[in-house]
Design an enzyme around this catalytic site. Structure first.
Site, PDB file in Angstrom:
ATOM      1  N   HIS A   1       0.832  -1.207   0.000  1.00  0.00           N
ATOM      2  CA  HIS A   1       0.000   0.000   0.000  1.00  0.00           C
ATOM      3  C   HIS A   1       0.864   1.253   0.000  1.00  0.00           C
ATOM      4  O   HIS A   1       0.516   2.262  -0.623  1.00  0.00           O
ATOM      5  CB  HIS A   1      -0.935  -0.004   1.208  1.00  0.00           C
ATOM      6  CG  HIS A   1      -2.040   0.994   1.142  1.00  0.00           C
ATOM      7  ND1 HIS A   1      -2.018   2.175   1.847  1.00  0.00           N
ATOM      8  CD2 HIS A   1      -3.203   0.998   0.446  1.00  0.00           C
ATOM      9  CE1 HIS A   1      -3.121   2.857   1.599  1.00  0.00           C
ATOM     10  NE2 HIS A   1      -3.859   2.174   0.750  1.00  0.00           N
ATOM     11  N   CYS A   2       1.999   1.184   0.677  1.00  0.00           N
ATOM     12  CA  CYS A   2       2.865   2.356   0.839  1.00  0.00           C
ATOM     13  C   CYS A   2       3.510   2.815  -0.466  1.00  0.00           C
ATOM     14  O   CYS A   2       3.923   3.975  -0.573  1.00  0.00           O
ATOM     15  CB  CYS A   2       3.974   2.056   1.835  1.00  0.00           C
ATOM     16  SG  CYS A   2       3.419   1.424   3.429  1.00  0.00           S
ATOM     17  N   ILE A   3       3.626   1.927  -1.438  1.00  0.00           N
ATOM     18  CA  ILE A   3       4.368   2.268  -2.661  1.00  0.00           C
ATOM     19  C   ILE A   3       3.446   2.583  -3.831  1.00  0.00           C
ATOM     20  O   ILE A   3       3.919   2.834  -4.940  1.00  0.00           O
ATOM     21  CB  ILE A   3       5.359   1.159  -3.035  1.00  0.00           C
ATOM     22  CG1 ILE A   3       4.646  -0.109  -3.517  1.00  0.00           C
ATOM     23  CG2 ILE A   3       6.262   0.834  -1.851  1.00  0.00           C
ATOM     24  CD1 ILE A   3       5.605  -1.198  -3.993  1.00  0.00           C
TER      25      ILE A   3
END
Length: 344
Positions: A333-335
């Protein structure tokens, strides 16, 4: 104008990412760099099976990007230093009073609280750059914030943590009221649900100081998926238990008390750096699918897929090994950052 951040499960136009450039979160040697590139590219290639993907690529990394990325992925060249696009890129919003209009919130990004190791001068320009590429209206904000620090239900509810938006290294003079007012202006949040903290590993040197997108997410309005550490030998056993108790007493923007769906952590407790923050909560919703984190544990990964597919009916979950990405300080999700579809 009435800006509103849609739920991640609403239809997407595409997903945006940035290809890794040199930096401290990339690893210590060329072999680790290659593993990082491969893990990053595997996410992009998996997303591209469901929806279009655009990747920002520093010119110095063009050969690596072309070697590892599917030909279906659009490459756009621009200077890159930081590459965790969820956090430094724009947060896309829509205007319900003007159908077809896309907005892009340009938060202030300072490398998760301006640690000595962080480099973000180039990344701080990506929100404006991306807004221009999409034709979105730019919404400037003075709030230091990252996309991984918020989760919404698309109906006015936002989840966030006190140790992120109220972090004095980010927003020295902020209080809850000021943060909530800015989130109402920029993403249409009318009900903020504050968690006191995030997972333990997230407070290490390369952590975010408590991003919510590794802890909890709103699957559908009124239903929260919560990271659940079941082993009392891990410090997040107490953290997740406390968060469950808090969320069970909270209501959303419509006044509904949350139904909590436990999403158990994998069995792994430690890596070479200490207690892990491996979390299945850090997944990405795409058109018709779920790109899920995997941790090399067949039973636990399969259990997470089953829970995710039940929470998001009609979507197919694809599990990718995310351990190399987590070693850098985040997850799938972070990328990534979704661009919602709007009527043209």
């Amino acid at each position: 104008m009435a800006w509103r951040m849609p739920h991640e499960g609403d239809p997407h136009e595409r997903t945006w990412m940035a290809f890794p450039a040199e930096g401290p979160t990339l690893g210590d040697d060329p072999a680790e760099h290659e593993r990082f590139y491969e893990a990053w590219s595997a996410v992009a290639n998996a997303v591209a099976e469901f929806e279009p993907v655009t990747m920002l690529v520093d010119p110095s990394r063009t050969d690596d990007a072309r070697r590892l990325l599917s030909s279906a992925i659009e490459i756009v060249h621009t200077p890159v230093d930081e590459f965790w696009f969820r956090d430094h890129g724009p947060t896309f919003v829509v205007d319900d009073e003007r159908p077809g209009v896309l907005g892009a919130v340009d938060w202030v990004f300072n490398g998760w609280g301006a640690p000595e190791w962080a480099q973000w001068d180039k990344a701080a320009a990506h929100a404006r750059f991306t807004a221009e590429l999409t034709g979105a209206e730019l919404i400037s904000s003075l709030l230091v914030n990252e996309g991984g620090g918020i989760h919404v239900d698309g109906e006015g509810t936002v989840l966030l943590t006190e140790t992120v938006q109220l972090d004095p290294r980010r927003n020295r003079f902020a209080d809850r009221a000021r943060v909530e007012a800015e989130l109402a202006r920029t993403i249409g949040a009318t009900r903020a649900v504050w968690l006191p903290r995030g997972l333990t590993r997230d407070y290490d040197e390369f952590g975010t100081n408590g991003h919510v997108d590794i802890v909890a997410t709103i699957a559908t309005p009124g239903r929260v998926l919560l990271h659940t550490q079941q082993n009392p030998d891990h410090p997040d056993f107490e953290v997740s238990r406390a968060l469950r108790g808090l969320l069970g007493q909270q209501t959303d923007a419509a006044g509904r008390r949350f139904e909590i769906i436990d999403l158990p952590a994998p069995d792994a407790l430690r890596d070479r750096e200490g207690f892990v923050d491996y979390s299945y909560v850090n997944h990405l919703l795409v058109n018709g699918g779920i790109i899920a984190c995997g941790f090399g544990e067949e039973r636990a990964d399969a259990r997470a897929r089953e829970i995710l597919e039940a929470a998001y009916p009609g979507r197919r979950a694809v599990t990718l090994d995310a351990r190399q990405i987590f070693a850098g300080g985040g997850g799938i999700h972070c990328i990534t950052q979704q661009q919602p579809a709007v009527a043209r």
